[in-house]
Design a protein around this motif. Structure first.
Motif, mmCIF file in Angstrom:
data_model
loop_
_atom_site.group_PDB
_atom_site.id
_atom_site.type_symbol
_atom_site.label_atom_id
_atom_site.label_comp_id
_atom_site.label_asym_id
_atom_site.label_seq_id
_atom_site.Cartn_x
_atom_site.Cartn_y
_atom_site.Cartn_z
ATOM 1 N N CYS A 336 1.044 -2.982 -5.284
ATOM 2 C CA CYS A 336 0.101 -2.062 -4.634
ATOM 3 C C CYS A 336 -0.593 -2.724 -3.455
ATOM 4 C CB CYS A 336 -0.933 -1.577 -5.651
ATOM 5 S SG CYS A 336 -0.286 -0.383 -6.830
ATOM 6 N N ASN A 340 -0.782 -1.158 0.273
ATOM 7 C CA ASN A 340 -2.075 -0.932 0.931
ATOM 8 C C ASN A 340 -2.162 -1.672 2.257
ATOM 9 O OD1 ASN A 340 -2.923 0.659 -1.214
ATOM 10 N ND2 ASN A 340 -3.922 -1.040 -2.291
ATOM 11 N N GLN A 343 -0.204 0.247 4.855
ATOM 12 C CA GLN A 343 -0.913 1.440 5.305
ATOM 13 C C GLN A 343 -1.991 1.086 6.324
ATOM 14 O OE1 GLN A 343 -1.509 3.030 1.099
ATOM 15 N NE2 GLN A 343 -1.148 4.936 2.187
ATOM 16 N N ARG A 344 -2.636 -0.055 6.133
ATOM 17 C CA ARG A 344 -3.631 -0.501 7.119
ATOM 18 C C ARG A 344 -2.951 -0.896 8.431
ATOM 19 N NH1 ARG A 344 -7.825 -4.651 4.469
ATOM 20 N NH2 ARG A 344 -8.820 -4.220 6.474
ATOM 21 N N HIS A 397 -1.733 5.110 -7.022
ATOM 22 C CA HIS A 397 -3.110 5.336 -6.569
ATOM 23 C C HIS A 397 -4.012 5.735 -7.730
ATOM 24 C CE1 HIS A 397 -1.986 4.655 -2.540
ATOM 25 N NE2 HIS A 397 -1.429 5.831 -2.286
ATOM 26 N N GLN A 400 -5.796 2.857 -9.333
ATOM 27 C CA GLN A 400 -6.562 1.988 -8.453
ATOM 28 C C GLN A 400 -7.802 1.387 -9.116
ATOM 29 O OE1 GLN A 400 -4.914 1.459 -5.527
ATOM 30 N NE2 GLN A 400 -6.300 -0.276 -5.325
#
Length: 482
Positions: A336, A340, A343-344, A397, A400
Motif C-alpha cells: 500500500c 500511495n 498516487q502522490r 483503502h 487504511q
C-alpha cells in the motif's frame, strides 16, 4: 515407398526400424525420413567402403551380430533406468512425507494464516499459496496445493476449503484471502469469495494489488501508437527474415549479434524506439521490402512523436512501480505504501507543462518547438490515470486505519482505534522503553512486544503480518516449476 520401412534396407544399407524411424546398425544414427535416397546416401558416404565386402551369408551374420549388440545396449540402459527408479522411489516418498509433516507442524503452530489463490497460472490448475505467522512473528510462505478449476465453482470452493481443513483443521484463523480477480475467485454469489462469506468466514477478500495496478495502466488508451510500434518492431525482427534483422542489429541497435537485443517489456521497447525515432524510418525505406511510405510518414508526424514521448515517460514510471510490488516477504502495508507513493507522484505529474519528470517530452520540446503547444493536452490522460488509481484498490483503502496502526503504533490516534485496543495502546505509547525504539518499524517493532502485557495488540500485529497483498508468489512458483 509411402514412408514405410522396407525389409531390403536392412541388407542393402544396414538399417533397422527403431521407434518409427530408420536407425543405422553401425553408428546408431537415426534419420528423420524413411526414404531410400537418404539411407543410401548415409551408407555410401560413411560405411560402404568398410562393409561392402560382406555378401550373402557373411552379410546376414554381420547384420545379426550388429542387431544383437544394439539389443544388448538397449537392455542395459533399460535395466539401469529401472534400477535407478526403484532406488529413488522410497527416497521420493520419504521427502514428500517429510515436507508434508513439516508443513502440518508449521500450520499447527501458527497463530494466523492467509491464502493467495491464482486462477491464471495454468489452464488446468489454481495455485494455492499459504502464508502463516507464529507467535514469535516468524513468517512462512508455502505452496499448499494445485487444484483443478473444473466447474461448478462450488467445487473449487469445497476443494480449497478441504485442502486447508486437511492440512490445518479449519478456517478459524484465516486472516485474509487474496485472489487474481478471476470470476471463479471473486464472484459474490458463486465465486470462492462469495461462498466463503456465505459460510460465515468474515475476513478481508482482496484483489491482487499487482493485477489492479496493471488494470489501471490499461486506462491509457494509445492503441494507435502501440499498434504501429508493434508492427514496425515485428517488421524489423521478423518481417524480412534474418537479413533485415541482422542489418538492423548492426546498423541501428549497435549489436553484431542481433539475438542479443532484448525487448524486455513495452516500456523498454518504447524507450528504445523513441531513442531511434529518426533512424527507424530511414531503415524501413532502405532495407524493408514493400511500401513503407505510410509508416514512415506516421513516424515523422509531430503529433505522433509527441504521443510516443508522453507514453514512453508515463510507461517508464509505471514500470518503476511494478517491480516494487513484486518479491517475497512484503506485507500489505509495504504494498500500500508503494501505491500511495505513486498516487502522490501522479499529483506532481499533473502539473504540465512542467516537464521535469518527462525527459522524452522535454527532449521533443527542445528538438521540435511546436511540440510545446501540444504537450499540455496530456494532463487529461494523467487525470484519467489518477481517477483510475483512486477508484481501484478499494479493498486496500478500507484497511487504511489498520495499516496506519501497524506501521506507526506510537503515533496513532488512540481515539480512532478499535475500543478493545485503546487501553493497551495507551500503555504502549507511554512506555519509555518502546518510545526509545521508535526507529524500529513494522514486524521488527511488533516482535518486541511481550505477549503477557499486550496480548490484543500483538494479536492484531500477527493478523496483519500474515496477510498476502498479491498473488505474485503463486505465479512465480508456477513459472519455476515450468
Amino acid at each position: 515407398e509411402k514412408r514405410v520401412f522396407q525389409v531390403k534396407w536392412e541388407v542393402d544399407y544396414l538399417f533397422t526400424e527403431f521407434k518409427g524411424k530408420p536407425m543405422c546398425l553401425v553408428c546408431l544414427e537415426t534419420l528423420s525420413a524413411m526414404k531410400d535416397f537418404n539411407l543410401s546416401c548415409h551408407y555410401n558416404t560413411l560405411h560402404k567402403v568398410k562393409y561392402e565386402k560382406y555378401t550373402e551369408a557373411a552379410r546376414t551374420a554381420l547384420i545379426a551380430d550388429l542387431k544383437s549388440k544394439v539389443h544388448k545396449q538397449q537392455q542395459f540402459f533399460t535395466r539401469a533406468t529401472t534400477t535407478q527408479e526403484a532406488a529413488l522411489m522410497p527416497s521420493i516418498f520419504d521427502i514428500n512425507d517429510h515436507v508434508e509433516g513439516k508443513m502440518k507442524e508449521v500450520m499447527h503452530n501458527c497463530k494466523y494464516f492467509s491464502l493467495a489463490l491464482d486462477d491464471s497460472t495454468d489452464v488446468m490448475d489454481v495455485s494455492q499459496l499459504l502464508r502463516t505467522v507464529d507467535r514469535s512473528v516468524e513468517v512462512h510462505e508455502e505452496l499448499l496445493k494445485m487444484v483443478p478449476t473444473m466447474p461448478p465453482r462450488a467445487r473449487i470452493y469445497s476443494t480449497q476449503c478441504n485442502s486447508v481443513a486437511n492440512a490445518y483443521g479449519g478456517l478459524d484463523k484465516l486472516s485474509a484471502v487474496v485472489t487474481d480477480g478471476a470470476p471463479a475467485m471473486q464472484g459474490r454469489r458463486t465465486g470462492f469469495a462469495g461462498l466463503l462469506q456465505q459460510s460465515g468466514v468474515n475476513c478481508p477478500i482482496m484483489h491482487c494489488i499487482i493485477h489492479q495496478e496493471a488494470l489501471c495502466a490499461k486506462k491509457l488508451n494509445f492503441n494507435h501508437l502501440t499498434d504501429l510500434v508493434t508492427k514496425v518492431t515485428h517488421l524489423i525482427r521478423e518481417g524480412n527474415r534474418s537479413l533485415s534483422h541482422r542489418r538492423c542489429g548492426r546498423r541501428i541497435w549497435g549489436f553484431t549479434n542481433a539475438h542479443l537485443v532484448r525487448w524486455i517489456s513495452r516500456g523498454k521497447c518504447l524507450e528504445r524506439f523513441f531513442a531511434l525515432r529518426s533512424q527507424i524510418p530511414v531503415f524501413l525505406g532502405d532495407s524493408v521490402r514493400g511500401d513503407m511510405s505510410a509508416n514512415c510518414r506516421k513516424l515523422k508526424d509531430t503529433a505522433f512523436l509527441c504521443d510516443m514521448a508522453f507514453l514512453t515517460d508515463i510507461t517508464a514510471h509505471l514500470n518503476d512501480l511494478n517491480p516494487k510490488l513484486q518479491g517475497r516477504d512484503q506485507t500489505v502495508c509495504d504494498l500500500c505504501a508503494h501505491i500511495n507513493a505513486f498516487q502522490r507522484k501522479l499529483d506532481l505529474f499533473s502539473h504540465l507543462p512542467n516537464l521535469t519528470y518527462f525527459p522524452a517530452c522535454e527532449e521533443m520540446g527542445k528538438s521540435v518547438p511546436e511540440c510545446e503547444g501540444v504537450l499540455h493536452k496530456y494532463k487529461t490522460d494523467i487525470e484519467k490515470l489518477q481517477e483510475q488509481f483512486k477508484h481501484s484498490f478499494l479493498d486496500f483503502h478500507a484497511m487504511q486505519p489498520q495499516i496506519a496502526l501497524f506501521v506507526d503504533p506510537l503515533s496513532a490516534a488512540v481515539s480512532e482505534q478499535p475500543s478493545e485496543l485503546q487501553l493497551e495502546l495507551c500503555d504502549l505509547q507511554s512506555d519509555p522503553f518502546f518510545q526509545a525504539r521508535c526507529n524500529e518499524k513494522g514486524i521488527t517493532f511488533w516482535g518486541l512486544l511481550p505477549e503477557c502485557r499486550f496480548p490484543l495488540l500483538r494479536d492484531f500485529a500477527l493478523s496483519m503480518t500474515s496477510m498476502f497483498g498479491s498473488t505474485y508468489i503463486c505465479e512465480s512458483s508456477f513459472s519455476t516449476m515450468k
